[in-house]
Design a protein around this motif. Structure first.
Motif, PDB file in Angstrom:
ATOM      1  N   LEU A   1       0.843  -1.203   0.000  1.00  0.00           N
ATOM      2  CA  LEU A   1       0.000   0.000   0.000  1.00  0.00           C
ATOM      3  C   LEU A   1       0.872   1.244   0.000  1.00  0.00           C
ATOM      4  N   HIS A   2       0.415   2.257  -0.737  1.00  0.00           N
ATOM      5  CA  HIS A   2       1.179   3.497  -0.756  1.00  0.00           C
ATOM      6  C   HIS A   2       0.300   4.678  -1.128  1.00  0.00           C
ATOM      7  N   ALA A   3       0.703   5.828  -0.624  1.00  0.00           N
ATOM      8  CA  ALA A   3       0.131   7.119  -1.006  1.00  0.00           C
ATOM      9  C   ALA A   3       1.274   8.119  -0.935  1.00  0.00           C
ATOM     10  N   ALA A   4       1.243   9.119  -1.808  1.00  0.00           N
ATOM     11  CA  ALA A   4       2.357  10.067  -1.873  1.00  0.00           C
ATOM     12  C   ALA A   4       1.840  11.478  -2.078  1.00  0.00           C
ATOM     13  N   GLN A   5       2.503  12.444  -1.439  1.00  0.00           N
ATOM     14  CA  GLN A   5       2.102  13.848  -1.549  1.00  0.00           C
ATOM     15  C   GLN A   5       3.323  14.723  -1.789  1.00  0.00           C
ATOM     16  N   ALA A   6       3.203  15.615  -2.801  1.00  0.00           N
ATOM     17  CA  ALA A   6       4.273  16.563  -3.084  1.00  0.00           C
ATOM     18  C   ALA A   6       4.456  17.503  -1.898  1.00  0.00           C
ATOM     19  N   GLN A   7       5.682  17.966  -1.709  1.00  0.00           N
ATOM     20  CA  GLN A   7       5.978  18.845  -0.584  1.00  0.00           C
ATOM     21  C   GLN A   7       5.955  20.313  -1.023  1.00  0.00           C
ATOM     22  N   GLN A   8       7.030  21.040  -0.884  1.00  0.00           N
ATOM     23  CA  GLN A   8       6.999  22.491  -1.066  1.00  0.00           C
ATOM     24  C   GLN A   8       7.157  22.953  -2.506  1.00  0.00           C
ATOM     25  N   GLU A   9       7.395  22.012  -3.426  1.00  0.00           N
ATOM     26  CA  GLU A   9       7.564  22.391  -4.828  1.00  0.00           C
ATOM     27  C   GLU A   9       6.996  21.289  -5.712  1.00  0.00           C
ATOM     28  N   VAL A  10       6.959  21.556  -7.001  1.00  0.00           N
ATOM     29  CA  VAL A  10       6.452  20.559  -7.938  1.00  0.00           C
ATOM     30  C   VAL A  10       7.300  19.291  -7.842  1.00  0.00           C
ATOM     31  N   SER A  11       6.624  18.159  -7.764  1.00  0.00           N
ATOM     32  CA  SER A  11       7.320  16.869  -7.726  1.00  0.00           C
ATOM     33  C   SER A  11       7.138  16.149  -9.063  1.00  0.00           C
ATOM     34  N   ILE A  12       8.235  15.600  -9.558  1.00  0.00           N
ATOM     35  CA  ILE A  12       8.194  14.751 -10.750  1.00  0.00           C
ATOM     36  C   ILE A  12       8.883  13.445 -10.405  1.00  0.00           C
ATOM     37  N   HIS A  13       8.190  12.344 -10.594  1.00  0.00           N
ATOM     38  CA  HIS A  13       8.863  11.056 -10.420  1.00  0.00           C
ATOM     39  C   HIS A  13       8.451  10.106 -11.527  1.00  0.00           C
ATOM     40  N   LEU A  14       9.358   9.205 -11.840  1.00  0.00           N
ATOM     41  CA  LEU A  14       9.097   8.119 -12.770  1.00  0.00           C
ATOM     42  C   LEU A  14       8.720   6.877 -11.989  1.00  0.00           C
ATOM     43  N   THR A  15       7.715   6.182 -12.456  1.00  0.00           N
ATOM     44  CA  THR A  15       7.382   4.869 -11.913  1.00  0.00           C
ATOM     45  C   THR A  15       7.623   3.834 -12.998  1.00  0.00           C
ATOM     46  N   LEU A  16       8.515   2.905 -12.716  1.00  0.00           N
ATOM     47  CA  LEU A  16       8.772   1.792 -13.621  1.00  0.00           C
ATOM     48  C   LEU A  16       7.953   0.605 -13.130  1.00  0.00           C
ATOM     49  N   GLY A  17       6.934   0.222 -13.879  1.00  0.00           N
ATOM     50  CA  GLY A  17       6.062  -0.874 -13.495  1.00  0.00           C
ATOM     51  C   GLY A  17       6.554  -2.188 -14.074  1.00  0.00           C
ATOM     52  N   ILE A  18       6.790  -3.163 -13.212  1.00  0.00           N
ATOM     53  CA  ILE A  18       7.313  -4.463 -13.631  1.00  0.00           C
ATOM     54  C   ILE A  18       6.178  -5.481 -13.573  1.00  0.00           C
ATOM     55  N   HIS A  19       5.759  -5.940 -14.736  1.00  0.00           N
ATOM     56  CA  HIS A  19       4.631  -6.858 -14.826  1.00  0.00           C
ATOM     57  C   HIS A  19       5.153  -8.291 -14.699  1.00  0.00           C
ATOM     58  N   SER A  20       5.266  -8.710 -13.457  1.00  0.00           N
ATOM     59  CA  SER A  20       5.952  -9.955 -13.141  1.00  0.00           C
ATOM     60  C   SER A  20       5.204 -11.179 -13.660  1.00  0.00           C
ATOM     61  N   TRP A  21       5.975 -12.108 -14.216  1.00  0.00           N
ATOM     62  CA  TRP A  21       5.435 -13.429 -14.489  1.00  0.00           C
ATOM     63  C   TRP A  21       5.224 -14.142 -13.155  1.00  0.00           C
ATOM     64  N   THR A  22       4.126 -14.882 -13.037  1.00  0.00           N
ATOM     65  CA  THR A  22       3.805 -15.561 -11.780  1.00  0.00           C
ATOM     66  C   THR A  22       3.621 -17.056 -12.014  1.00  0.00           C
ATOM     67  N   ARG A  23       3.629 -17.817 -10.924  1.00  0.00           N
ATOM     68  CA  ARG A  23       3.339 -19.245 -11.021  1.00  0.00           C
ATOM     69  C   ARG A  23       1.901 -19.468 -11.502  1.00  0.00           C
ATOM     70  N   HIS A  24       1.016 -18.545 -11.151  1.00  0.00           N
ATOM     71  CA  HIS A  24      -0.370 -18.663 -11.618  1.00  0.00           C
ATOM     72  C   HIS A  24      -0.425 -18.534 -13.135  1.00  0.00           C
ATOM     73  N   ALA A  25       0.379 -17.633 -13.692  1.00  0.00           N
ATOM     74  CA  ALA A  25       0.413 -17.482 -15.146  1.00  0.00           C
ATOM     75  C   ALA A  25       0.940 -18.752 -15.808  1.00  0.00           C
ATOM     76  N   LEU A  26       1.955 -19.360 -15.203  1.00  0.00           N
ATOM     77  CA  LEU A  26       2.455 -20.622 -15.744  1.00  0.00           C
ATOM     78  C   LEU A  26       1.402 -21.716 -15.644  1.00  0.00           C
ATOM     79  N   ALA A  27       0.635 -21.711 -14.547  1.00  0.00           N
ATOM     80  CA  ALA A  27      -0.440 -22.701 -14.401  1.00  0.00           C
ATOM     81  C   ALA A  27      -1.491 -22.523 -15.491  1.00  0.00           C
ATOM     82  N   GLU A  28      -1.815 -21.260 -15.816  1.00  0.00           N
ATOM     83  CA  GLU A  28      -2.761 -21.011 -16.901  1.00  0.00           C
ATOM     84  C   GLU A  28      -2.242 -21.563 -18.224  1.00  0.00           C
ATOM     85  N   GLN A  29      -0.971 -21.368 -18.479  1.00  0.00           N
ATOM     86  CA  GLN A  29      -0.401 -21.881 -19.722  1.00  0.00           C
ATOM     87  C   GLN A  29      -0.358 -23.402 -19.736  1.00  0.00           C
TER      88      GLN A  29
END
Length: 401
Positions: free
Chosen positions: A227-255
């Protein structure tokens, strides 16, 4: 990479330290894999300067000059996402597509405290595209990239979790992150936080696992479900989020189940009709379960896995004019290399890639194996006719000497 002619593929993680170790974490790759990956959050201070990847100037360039359309941007404030119609419009004569970003509307929303979310930067901003391609290759999992641009003292989203792992890279300004442990560990892609909205809200009122302010150059890793929540502080905030779409054992089970069902479709007995009656399948279930278990044991999901993996990414960009010049000007000393991020795999004499498949005569297979090393080769080294064919197919690209 396998060294055999019948099972070879393009290289995965680079030799030596890659972008994971040099740009995102201050511990070794092996320690990260053993102690952190998919298990716990990791905060890394002052890991480096990310200005080569993204910047405030990049935000203005994308919004004001690139003619971006939805869904390449979202707008959010205090947990609510704005309708697309509130920040899109036609761009006038010659560009009447109605869902282009309206920079004036976006400015007014931003000035009023809304967060601008530039989505899929791995498709629209070259430095981010190159970085995510390298990271995806190292991790073996698909990677996407979004940028979050938040005015001072504002936040775009309430407490929530993502269904993919993330690396957060603070680009400019500062942002306070409040992080709690999962209420639903390792959620699958069809298990969003809204399914557990009440539990998320309750957990967010408890003691945070991490409560910190990210500064430029800091990096934060969060496994899916945290869980997460984020709030900019005293100036404009810019951040990059790199989303990693992980392969899972459930995905292998589906295959595995998919491959088993394909095997059962070839069995005449499994295609027969169930007996007449209104009491359901009855004793047929045990017989089918037995045949299904046998099919699962016999199923080979290798081809399915690699096909699915190829389908979840894109190859490196290809310039049609540069490619045509390479084809028309091909000489024996012309340098070429494998196009990056092809997910190329040679099985027997067939090469499968993200841009299709090609069959080769046995005489060409050793040369195809060599080109899979990702190094620069000459047309003479691989064979001029083979190189010409692979340039036309978009598998090879011209290389610098």
């Amino acid at each position: 990479m396998s060294g055999t002619r019948t099972d070879a593929q393009d290289p995965g993680a680079t030799d030596g330290a890659g972008v994971l170790e040099t740009r995102l974490i201050d511990i070794g790759r092996e320690e990260f894999a053993r102690e952190v990956w998919g298990r716990t959050a990791l905060l890394t201070r002052s890991v480096g300067d990310f200005s080569d990847l993204f910047s405030a100037a990049a935000v203005d360039e994308l919004i004001a000059r690139r003619g971006l359309r939805t869904p390449f941007l979202r707008v959010a404030k205090d947990g609510s996402t704005f309708p697309d119609s509130s920040f899109t419009s036609s761009a006038g004569v010659g560009a009447t597509v109605p869902d282009q970003l309206d920079d004036t509307a976006l400015w007014r929303s931003f000035a009023d405290g809304a967060t601008l979310v530039l989505q899929a930067l791995h498709r629209t901003w070259e430095p981010v595209s190159e970085f995510t391609t390298r990271l995806s290759t190292e991790l073996g999992h698909p990677v996407q990239a979004n940028a979050y641009v938040t005015p001072p003292q504002n936040r775009g989203f309430d407490d929530h979790y993502d269904v993919h792992d993330v690396f957060v890279l603070q680009i400019a300004g500062t942002k306070r992150w409040i992080i709690h442990e999962p209420v639903h560990p390792d959620p699958l892609r069809d298990q969003p936080w809204t399914v557990h909205r009440a539990a998320v809200a309750e957990a967010a009122r408890g003691t945070a696992r991490i409560d910190t302010v990210l500064e430029p150059g800091d990096a934060l890793y969060l496994p899916r479900g945290w869980l997460h929540a984020a709030q900019a502080q005293q100036e404009v905030s810019i951040h990059l989020t790199l989303g990693i779409h992980s392969w899972t054992r459930h995905a292998l089970a589906e295959q595995l189940a998919q491959a088993a069902l394909a095997l059962l479709a070839d069995e005449p007995e499994m295609r027969t009709t169930l007996p007449l009656g209104v009491d359901g399948p009855g004793g047929e279930v045990d017989a089918v379960r037995e045949r299904l278990a046998a099919a699962v044991a016999a199923a080979d999901t290798t081809a399915l896995f690699h096909r699915a993996r190829r389908g979840q990414g894109r190859p490196a960009p290809l310039g049609p004019l540069a490619q045509l010049t390479a084809v028309e000007g091909l000489r024996t000393d012309s340098p070429v290399r494998l196009r990056e991020a092809l997910a190329a795999r040679l099985e027997g004499s067939r090469l499968t890639t993200r841009v299709g498949w090609l069959d080769f005569p046995e005489s060409d297979v050793p040369a195809v194996v060599r080109l899979l090393d990702g190094e620069v080769h000459t047309a003479e080294d691989l064979g001029v006719e083979l190189v010409a064919r692979l340039l036309r197919a978009g598998v090879l690209v011209p290389a610098d000497r």
